[in-house]
Design a protein around this motif. Sequence first.
Motif, PDB file in Angstrom:
ATOM      1  N   LEU A   1       0.819  -1.219   0.000  1.00  0.00           N
ATOM      2  CA  LEU A   1       0.000   0.000   0.000  1.00  0.00           C
ATOM      3  C   LEU A   1       0.850   1.265   0.000  1.00  0.00           C
ATOM      4  O   LEU A   1       0.349   2.353  -0.266  1.00  0.00           O
ATOM      5  N   VAL A   2       2.131   1.060   0.307  1.00  0.00           N
ATOM      6  CA  VAL A   2       2.981   2.222   0.540  1.00  0.00           C
ATOM      7  C   VAL A   2       2.987   3.191  -0.634  1.00  0.00           C
ATOM      8  O   VAL A   2       2.878   4.401  -0.463  1.00  0.00           O
ATOM      9  N   ASN A   3       3.085   2.643  -1.853  1.00  0.00           N
ATOM     10  CA  ASN A   3       3.198   3.535  -3.001  1.00  0.00           C
ATOM     11  C   ASN A   3       1.882   4.200  -3.409  1.00  0.00           C
ATOM     12  O   ASN A   3       1.841   4.970  -4.356  1.00  0.00           O
ATOM     13  N   LEU A   4       0.809   3.872  -2.669  1.00  0.00           N
ATOM     14  CA  LEU A   4      -0.447   4.578  -2.935  1.00  0.00           C
ATOM     15  C   LEU A   4      -0.419   5.980  -2.331  1.00  0.00           C
ATOM     16  O   LEU A   4      -1.222   6.832  -2.672  1.00  0.00           O
ATOM     17  N   ASN A   5       0.476   6.183  -1.404  1.00  0.00           N
ATOM     18  CA  ASN A   5       0.621   7.497  -0.792  1.00  0.00           C
ATOM     19  C   ASN A   5       1.652   8.295  -1.590  1.00  0.00           C
ATOM     20  O   ASN A   5       2.826   7.972  -1.578  1.00  0.00           O
ATOM     21  N   PRO A   6       1.201   9.348  -2.292  1.00  0.00           N
ATOM     22  CA  PRO A   6       2.114  10.061  -3.195  1.00  0.00           C
ATOM     23  C   PRO A   6       3.358  10.616  -2.501  1.00  0.00           C
ATOM     24  O   PRO A   6       4.411  10.715  -3.110  1.00  0.00           O
TER      25      PRO A   6
END
Lengths: 255, 246
Positions: free
Chosen positions: A199-204
Motif C-alpha cells: 500500500l505504501v506507493n499509494l501514498n504520493p
Amino acid sequence: MNRKVQHFIDLVLVLTQKDLKVRYKSNILGYLWSVANPLAFAFVFYVAFKVIMRIQMEAYALFLIAGLFPWQWFANSVSVTPTVFLSNASIIKKVNFPRNIIPFSIVLQDMLHFIFSIPVIVLFMLIYHKLPHWSWIYGIPILLIVQFVFAYGISLFVSSINLFFRDLERLVGILITLCFYFTPIIYPLEMIPDKYQSLVNLNPMCPLIISWRNLFFYGKVEWMYIFISLGYGVLALLIGYAVYRKLSWKFAEVL
Amino acid sequence: MSESIVSFEHVSKSYPQYHQITGGIKQFLFNLPKAVRLFKTARYLALHDISFEVKQGETFGIIGRNGAGKSTTLGLIAGVLKSTIGKVSVKGKISPLLELGAGFNSDLTGRENIFLNGVLMGLTRKEVANKVDDIIEFSELGEFIEQPIRVYSSGMLARLGFSVASSLDPEILLIDEILAVGDITFQHKCVERMMSFKQKKVTMVFVSHSMESMVSLCDRAMWIENHTVKMIGDAKAVVKEFVNQS
C-alpha cells in the motif's frame, strides 16, 4: 525576451521576494526562526521515539531531519494555499493578472526555504560522521523539480476549490496530518508490516520522502521511486491546472 | 477620436448564489438536493441588458445607488468578470485604481510596494524601476517611502495607491471612489493629474458618489438603476436628472 514571459517571471520574482522578505525580515534571526520549527518537531520525535520508546536505529536524529525538512516544505505550502486567494481578494477583484502566480510563488518560496535549510542537514550529517555525496549535484535538483510539480499541482487544486467550499481548509489540515503519519518519516519503510508494504506507493508523498532520505543518507538515487513520484506530480499538476482553468474566471464573482 | 475603446453590447451578468456552497462542504452535503437545485436555478442578476460605448479619450462617469451594479460594470471592463450574455470588448492597457491599500503588503516599505503593485498591474520590473522616482515624488511621502506601510495613515496609503496607478501610463484608467480620501491639497493634485490625463486623451471610467467631481471631470455619464441603464448622455444632464430623482 517575449514581454509576456518577462512579466510572468517578474511577477513570480516580486511575489517571492515579498514573501521571503516578510519571512526573514532580511536577517539571520529570521532564518533561525524558520528552521526552528522543523527542528523542534525533530526534537520532539527524537525524545518520544529514541529516548522513551528506544527505537533501534542508527543516527535517528539525522534520519528524522532528512525526512522532516522536505515534508515541511510540502506541508507548509499545501496548508497555506487554501486561503491564498481569499487573502488577496481585493486585488483579484480588481486586476486581471494570472492568478496561478500566487500559489506558484508560495510553493517556490517554501522550496527556497527548504534549500536554505539543507546546510542544517549537512551539519547533522557531519555530527554522525557522514559526508555529502557527489550524487547530490543531480539528485537534489531532480527531486526539487519533482516535489515542486507535485506541491504546485495540489496547491492549485486546493486553492481554487477552497474559494467555493470554504471549509476545505479544515479538511486539508486533517489530511496533511493523516498523510504525515502514513508516510515513513518518523519510522523507516522496513518497519511497515509486510502485508501493508504494497500500500505504501499509494501514498504520493511516500516515494518522494524515501527518495529524499536515500539521497541524504546514502547518496543513493533510486529511479523507481523518483519515477513514481514524478507520475504523481504530473497527475496532480494536470488535475490542479484543469480545475484552476475551469474555475479561475469565477474567482472574482465568488470572493 | 471616435474609435470606441470600451463597448458593451446587451451585456447581462448574473451570479449563482454562491453562499449556498461557500458555507462549506459539510453544509452542502447535508442539504444536497436543495443546495444543488438552488445553485442551478436561483441566480442573482447584477446587470441586465446594458449597452454603452466609451470613446477614445473620453471620461465616462457611472452613477447610481449602492448595489445598482456600478462595480460589476467596472469588473467587466477590467476583465476580472465574464459577462453571462452579451459582448464586452475593451481595447488597450487597463489600469485600475484600487481601494485603499489593496494589493499592498503592510510589512513591505512604500518603495517595495510600488514594485509589487506595478508588476501586479502589468508592468515589468524594469518599467517600474524607470518610473519609481516619479511615483515617489508625486506621492509626497518623503522619507516615509523607506518605511513599512503599516505605519502609514490612510491618507498616505491613498496617496501611494493613486501615485502608482496614475503613473503606469494607462490607456484606460478605472477609478472607483478614490477621490474621497487624502487631504485637500492631495485631492486637488489628483484632480489635476486626471485633468492632465484628459488632455493626453487617456480614456477614463469613473465611478463616484460625488456629483461635483462627476460634473467637473466627465464628458458623458451613465446612470444605472436596478441593474439596468436608466439614462446615458451628457454628464451634466444625467447628474441633474439623478439628483432630481433622489
